[in-house]
Scaffold this active site. Structure first.
Site, PDB file in Angstrom:
ATOM      1  CD  GLU A  32      -0.249   0.327  12.916  1.00 47.70           C
ATOM      2  OE1 GLU A  32      -0.560  -0.155  11.815  1.00 47.70           O
ATOM      3  OE2 GLU A  32      -0.496  -0.228  14.018  1.00 47.70           O
ATOM      4  CB  SER A  44      -0.940   0.003   1.215  1.00 47.13           C
ATOM      5  OG  SER A  44      -0.212  -0.045   2.425  1.00 47.13           O
TER       6      SER A  44
END
Length: 318
Positions: A62, A41
């Protein structure tokens, strides 16, 4: 850089991002990429092929990704931390605030597929709060490029800038903005794309080309609109905002919340220094599920919506 085959003249800014990143990496071995299982992505496949030892994939983690980026920066690297904007900002907010901004780590945060680009996946994947959240963090530069050229230039400028930077990377197809060959990007400086004295339209990201289209519509009605591309939301170009306020009316337009982001930044300045009637265009809250193009139309984030807001303000001046 090629436009998507089904959308002639339209571009995915992720292509400009990775092309600029590869160019920087080829010239500077300090440049590294960090991602959260988002090679596809983020379009980092070719970067991985060219620089296999300089891509760190931490998996879907993250907070760890941003912490790793800060650690690499402390070790003298220039990390570009790349992940879906909705997860990079929401899940790793504390690390962005403390490890990057408070510590002034030289980390470049790249929010991929920002705004409502993941439209069909719904509100969990919409990244419409990111600019409002990040603008509130001290000493963090926030950039929202408008097209492929500006995306590439923002990446290069971020690499040269000493300190943390967040760059919004759009995947929603946009046209290349018509600029003179002498055009240059500078962090903290806006871009005057069209002059006019009746109303000012201050836009960022995917709304910039729509603002220009709105100005064309307004011109046909005898309204001269100034169009300002405010790519750097923090620090804000307050001189440009002051000049916009001199028209007597300001419309802000952004692919994000109508409060707290670009519109909020402009309104804060104007309220304290140059009070002026305003309309702040953006999403009013959680957006529904639908294609990115439908969501933009549904929220009135198009040329017609911008022109209507400007018309209302101009009518109120008379």
């Amino acid at each position: 850089m090629n436009a998507p085959a089904n959308l002639p003249g339209m571009f995915d800014c992720r292509d400009a991002y990775v092309a600029a990143l590869e160019e920087l990496a080829a010239a500077d071995d300090r440049i590294v990429a960090v991602c959260n299982d988002s090679v596809g992505s983020s379009k980092l496949g070719k970067f991985r092929e060219r620089f296999p030892a300089r891509l760190v994939n931490v998996g879907i983690a993250e907070q760890n990704m941003v912490g790793v980026g800060a650690g690499l920066a402390n070790g003298g690297k220039v990390p570009f931390v790349s992940g879906a904007a909705c997860f990079l900002t929401a899940r790793a907010m504390e690390q962005i605030k403390v490890d990057c901004a408070y510590s002034q780590a030289n980390v470049k945060l790249c929010g991929i597929s920002s705004g409502v680009a993941y439209g069909e996946l719904g509100a969990t994947h919409h990244s419409i709060e990111d600019v409002a959240w990040l603008r509130a963090i001290d000493k963090l530069t926030v950039i929202v490029p408008s097209d492929p050229w500006e995306t590439a230039e923002a990446i290069k400028a971020a690499a040269a800038h000493d300190g943390p930077v967040f760059i919004r990377i759009s995947r929603m197809p946009v046209p290349a903005i018509d600029r003179p060959e002498s055009a240059a990007f500078s962090i903290g400086k806006s871009e005057l794309l069209r002059d006019g004295g009746d109303v000012a339209i201050i836009a960022s990201g995917t709304l910039v080309h729509r603002a220009l289209d709105a100005a064309d519509t307004l011109a046909g009605q005898g309204i001269a609109a100034r169009v300002i591309n405010m790519a750097t939301v923090s620090p804000l170009d307050t001189d440009a905002v002051a000049a916009a306020a001199a028209t007597g009316a300001i419309v802000t337009a952004e692919e994000g919340l109508a409060r707290g982001g670009l519109g909020g930044a402009v309104a804060e300045y104007c309220a304290q220094h140059r009070p002026v009637p305003m309309r702040m265009l953006g999403f009013q809250g959680f957006a529904p599920t639908g294609s990115a193009s439908w969501l933009m139309e549904h929220a009135g984030l198009n040329a017609a919506g911008i022109a209507a807001a400007a018309q209302e303000l101009v009518a109120g001046k008379s």
